[in-house]
Design a protein around this motif. Structure first.
Motif: not given
Length: 224
Positions: A44-56
């Protein structure tokens, strides 16, 4: 009057032992939160926004501030919200708890991943040997009902993967690594832990979890 903890969201997937660590910590603290189910195949865009480094996952979002990595999140929850301490208050005991939680992820989780998700037989045998050695260290260290004493603590939360997920993984692979014969103290601890009311009601159901990981392993074999 209930304490206002602000807006708390948890991005995760219910099958993940790392996400469940955070769920348990929130429940032990009595924190209300919104669970946002992620699709890791279509992040989701939220995940990429809130954890842009690991995306996990997991990612905890508290009043629009995000915290990543399960053990870091559990420590944050313990410090940010009052009541029911998760980490020991005494500095040396806190340091020991951190050491052993890192040991679990560095030694046990990594070796179990080799056992379950590696197709190479030599690497898998190496993973089994490493897992047995690491579990023996924990067996020797366990002196009380829980690692945290009479109550569930930081190390118990980190080690939940051993109590609940490892037996599922070894069933998927037809192995006997974590057994009551090999590790009697750890096995008794695991039964106490998974039958604790807060833990029990927040674990993902076993049969769907077993089917989920069987499908993953079959997918690996099919793509060989």
């Amino acid at each position: 009057m209930a304490e206002n903890h602000g807006e708390v969201k948890l991005l995760g997937v219910r099958e993940s032992p790392f996400v469940v660590r955070v769920v348990i910590a929130l429940k032990l603290k009595g924190i209300e939160y919104e669970f946002l189910e992620e699709n890791l195949g279509n992040k989701s865009e939220l995940l990429l926004k809130y954890n842009p480094i690991h995306k996990k996952v997991p990612v905890l979002v508290h009043n629009e501030k995000s915290v990543s990595e399960s053990l870091v999140i559990v420590e944050y929850i313990d410090e940010a919200f009052k009541g029911n301490p998760i980490l020991p208050t005494e500095p040396y005991q806190r340091a020991l708890a951190r050491f052993w939680t890192n040991f679990i992820d560095d030694k046990i989780v990594s070796s179990v991943k080799k056992v379950v998700f590696t197709l190479d037989e030599v690497e898998r045998e190496k993973g089994v040997k490493e897992a047995l050695e690491a579990l023996q260290f924990l067996e020797n260290d366990l002196k009380t009902k829980f690692f945290g004493g009479d109550e569930i603590g930081f190390l118990d939360i980190a080690a939940l993967i051993i109590a609940y997920w490892v037996p599922i993984f070894q069933e998927v692979r037809g192995l006997q690594i974590f057994t009551s014969e090999k590790f009697p103290k750890l096995y008794n601890w695991s039964q106490e832990l998974i039958n604790h009311p807060i833990i029990k009601e927040n674990l993902p159901p076993r049969e769907p979890l077993l089917a989920f990981f069987k499908a993953r392993v079959e997918g690996l074999s099919a793509s060989k």
